[in-house]
Write a protein that holds these residues in place. Structure first.
Motif, short mmCIF file in Angstrom:
data_model
loop_
_atom_site.label_atom_id
_atom_site.label_comp_id
_atom_site.label_asym_id
_atom_site.label_seq_id
_atom_site.Cartn_x
_atom_site.Cartn_y
_atom_site.Cartn_z
N VAL B 24 -8.44 -9.82 -1.03
CA VAL B 24 -7.19 -10.13 -1.73
C VAL B 24 -7.07 -11.62 -2.00
CG1 VAL B 24 -4.68 -10.16 -1.46
CG2 VAL B 24 -5.97 -8.10 -0.89
N ASP B 44 -3.80 -2.32 -7.01
CA ASP B 44 -3.92 -3.71 -7.46
C ASP B 44 -4.81 -4.47 -6.48
OD1 ASP B 44 -3.62 -6.32 -8.10
OD2 ASP B 44 -1.41 -6.31 -8.16
N LYS B 46 -5.06 -7.46 -5.98
CA LYS B 46 -4.44 -8.66 -5.40
C LYS B 46 -3.37 -8.30 -4.38
CE LYS B 46 -5.35 -11.27 -9.59
NZ LYS B 46 -4.81 -12.06 -10.69
N SER B 47 -3.25 -6.99 -4.09
CA SER B 47 -2.24 -6.55 -3.15
C SER B 47 -2.89 -6.03 -1.86
CB SER B 47 -1.40 -5.43 -3.77
OG SER B 47 -0.86 -4.60 -2.77
N ILE B 48 -2.59 -6.68 -0.75
CA ILE B 48 -3.26 -6.27 0.49
C ILE B 48 -2.84 -4.87 0.91
CG2 ILE B 48 -1.58 -7.30 2.10
CD1 ILE B 48 -4.19 -8.03 3.78
N MET B 49 -1.60 -4.53 0.65
CA MET B 49 -1.15 -3.18 1.01
C MET B 49 -1.94 -2.15 0.20
SD MET B 49 2.19 -3.43 2.68
CE MET B 49 3.54 -4.57 2.65
N MET B 52 -5.55 -1.98 1.47
CA MET B 52 -5.64 -1.27 2.75
C MET B 52 -5.51 0.23 2.57
SD MET B 52 -4.14 -3.63 5.80
CE MET B 52 -2.46 -3.74 5.34
N MET B 53 -4.71 0.61 1.57
CA MET B 53 -4.50 2.04 1.36
C MET B 53 -5.75 2.76 0.88
SD MET B 53 -0.69 2.36 -0.11
CE MET B 53 -1.00 3.85 -1.01
#
Lengths: 587, 89
Positions: B24, B44, B46-49, B52-53
């Motif tokens: 990210v 995305d 750039k999105s850590i969430m 991780m998903m």
């Protein structure tokens, strides 16, 4: 009004006796209202400020943490900070505030809950831990929105902290001056709070079932960090016992402090090494503080758990080297990672019987690179010559032979690369499976030492899960069947001129110590705080006497009988210690 | 133009906390839009969430779609990260 005088028993992790009012660290879930807003921009602004402010807090925690205990939690905090400023989450929240004209608290909670929901559907053990981290972030932001403080413990009088569990980021909110005791409903000897309590020299008891439902904010509390007993809202008679015990303890604690730097040698001259079980770098200082001789068990699971994955060779080498240098010239036994069982990292599928499944050396041998990287890191750290390798969960001789082949290959590689390492590094095994004890005479031909892991050995021998309340009364390391396996292991070792240690909880159980000495144990390894007491016992008893005690114990047919017998022996030989063993609070 | 490429997760333990953070952070340095697709989930980059998903384990195949002025550099940087196994080994 009558005092409640509720007595709870837990697991003592830091000694001492104290009395103070209790402060409860509440669970962190915030309740959220829903309401309509008028000014969208103001609400978005309020939300962004809350995120910014929560981020500042976490950055502070991370920096302070680095200062005080090194960067062990850095990756977790780093990931938390990234999650906090996650653009897609922020954008979704901002958009939804504008669309629905609802308050930021409600919208943000919904956005994050959606993510948590889809995460919890994925069956992945790492992700499960991250859910906890993300929940922490959610609640931090919600508290900022409500302009509520972090669960801090501002106080101007001495307090005892009670909590379900204490997280690394909580500890930053303590004013250490006023905290005189820590008790938790969950947790174990190596939980963060336990280590902190020992570093602060305050009593601590963990694993107190029913604590939070019986204690009220402001209750007076007695903590006995020696026997693991706490008294909530003590009555007259408990207060009297407290006063009396306080005086006795003072003398006893002074005596232990005196004995901690003495040699652990019996009256008739048999020397037993007393060393420490550790997991974190910060615990290594405790080894010296309590007078331990080196580390008999360095657990490495934590390294893997924190990393949430596989720590690089470099990172591992640095970790082992640091500890080896701190302990030199005393030795450091590094146990290769014992995953599986109750520590399911890397385990990609659910098992019916994890304790009988893929764990310990089985995982390492099944994942060539886990084993190779770890062994390489240990050997690269072995320059000083005080490191030994120990393999967990060994059940068959082939496992040792296979691992030693890998060790030899790595030695050759390091030698060819002209690296500096200990060419004679010792390799030993944990004896924690009955087959390893029964076949100890074979194993002894291939290894340099044994270390008996009595927690698992007891579970496997008696076929009892000690976390299962319906059967855990059967669990007893003093059961003659377990003692027999210990004896077989020690005898086989001595016939083959190698030594045997013991690194289970039994090593720190005062009434077990004379029996183990009598069976011929060479080393006892335990949580550092118990070392002075074990030394005291060894120094006040003779090897001959211990042999007699062991012989008598062998004629008994149950662990309960052995326990009762040893308690009687203690009542006579160590009257002070006997009193503390009772785990009650009577005169 | 938009770049699209399949990348296989090589590091032993897949994209968990540390690798996800690294990915990210790297992705965030570029202007381009970065999307990661695994089976029918698109997140995305750039999105850590989001990352991780994906719960991407060793051997998982991820499709990266990168669109923007610096898409070439972005793809190179990301490929290198996977190639180097997130500097874990």
């Amino acid at each position: 009004m009558k005092n409640k005088n509720i007595i709870l028993r837990g697991y003592p992790v830091s000694p001492g006796l104290t009395k103070a009012k209790v402060k409860i660290l509440k669970s962190q879930t915030e309740i959220v209202d829903i309401y309509d807003i008028e000014n969208v921009n103001e609400e978005i602004d309020r939300f962004m400020k809350a995120v910014e402010s929560a981020k500042l807090d976490l950055t502070n925690v991370r920096d302070k943490m680095k200062e005080s205990i090194g960067n062990q939690y850095e990756d977790i905090l780093e990931a938390q900070i990234l999650a906090l400023e996650d653009k897609s989450v922020i954008k979704k929240t901002v958009d939804r505030i504008a669309d629905t004209k609802k308050n930021a608290d409600y919208v943000y909670k919904n956005v994050v809950s959606d993510i948590l929901n889809s995460m919890s559907k994925i069956d992945d053990p790492y992700l499960k831990d991250r859910i906890y981290d993300i929940n922490d972030i959610l609640n931090r932001v919600l508290r900022k929105l409500k302009k509520r403080d972090e669960r801090s413990l501002d106080s101007n009088e001495q307090i005892v902290i009670a909590a379900d569990n204490i997280t690394p980021s909580d500890t930053i909110n303590f004013d250490r001056k006023f905290v005189v005791g820590i008790i938790t409903e969950g947790g174990g000897a190596t939980s963060h709070s336990s280590i902190m309590a020992r570093a602060m020299n305050i009593p601590s008891v963990v694993n107190l079932k029913g604590l939070l439902s019986s204690v009220k904010e402001g209750d007076t509390l007695i903590i006995d960090g020696h026997s693991g007993v706490i008294v909530i809202d003590p009555d007259e008679s408990s207060l009297k016992v407290y006063k009396k015990r306080m005086e006795e303890y003072k003398a006893y604690a002074e005596e232990l402090m005196r004995v901690r730097n003495e040699e652990p040698v019996t009256i008739d001259g048999r020397n037993i090494d007393v060393s420490a079980n550790v997991e974190l770098i910060e615990e290594v200082d405790e080894v010296k503080k309590y007078g331990g001789k080196g580390v008999g068990l360095l657990r490495t699971e934590f390294l893997f758990l924190l990393e949430n994955g596989f720590p690089s060779v470099e990172k591992q080498t640095e970790f082992y080297s640091k500890i080896s240098e701190k302990l030199f010239p005393d030795s450091l036994i590094v146990r290769t990672v014992d995953i599986g069982g109750d520590k399911p990292i890397f385990v990609d599928r659910k098992e019916e019987n994890p304790f009988l499944g893929y764990r310990g050396i089985r995982v390492s041998l099944g994942n060539d690179d886990i084993l190779r990287y770890q062994l390489r890191a240990i050997m690269k750290a072995s320059k000083k010559g005080n490191i030994k390798i120990m393999l967990p969960m060994v059940s068959r001789v082939e496992e040792v032979i296979k691992t030693k082949t890998v060790v030899d290959e790595i030695k050759r590689e390091l030698y060819n690369a002209e690296e500096d390492f200990d060419k004679d590094i010792e390799v030993g095994i944990m004896v924690e499976v009955p087959s390893a004890a029964i076949m100890a005479h074979e194993f002894a031909k291939y290894v340099d030492f044994f270390s008996i892991g009595t927690n698992d050995l007891t579970q496997y021998t008696l076929a009892v899960d000690r976390n299962n309340e319906r059967v855990n009364d059967i669990y007893d390391s003093l059961d003659p069947s377990v003692l027999s396996l210990i004896k077989m292991t020690i005898d086989a070792a001595h016939e083959n001129n190698i030594w045997t240690g013991l690194c289970g909880e039994m090593a720190a159980d005062p009434i077990a110590v004379p029996l183990l000495v009598g069976l011929g144990i060479d080393e006892l390894s335990m949580t550092p705080v118990f070392i002075p007491e074990v030394k005291k016992i060894i120094r006040e008893i003779s090897f001959e006497e211990c042999k007699e005690l062991a012989k008598t114990a062998f004629s008994m047919r149950s662990g309960a009988a052995v326990r009762k017998y040893m308690r009687d022996v203690f009542a006579e030989r160590f009257p002070n210690m006997h009193k503390y063993l009772q785990g009650d609070f009577n005169e | 133009m938009m770049l699209e490429k399949e990348i296989t997760v090589k590091n032993k333990l897949g994209i968990h906390a540390r690798p996800a953070a690294l990915l990210v952070k790297n992705a965030g340095q570029f202007q381009s839009k970065i999307e990661i697709k695994r089976d029918d989930i698109i997140v995305d980059g750039k999105s850590i969430m989001g990352v991780m998903m994906l719960a991407a384990e060793q051997g998982a195949t991820l499709v990266f779609s990168i669109d923007g002025e610096d898409e070439l550099q972005a793809m190179d940087a990301i490929e290198k990260l996977f190639e180097e196994r997130f500097y874990e080994e």
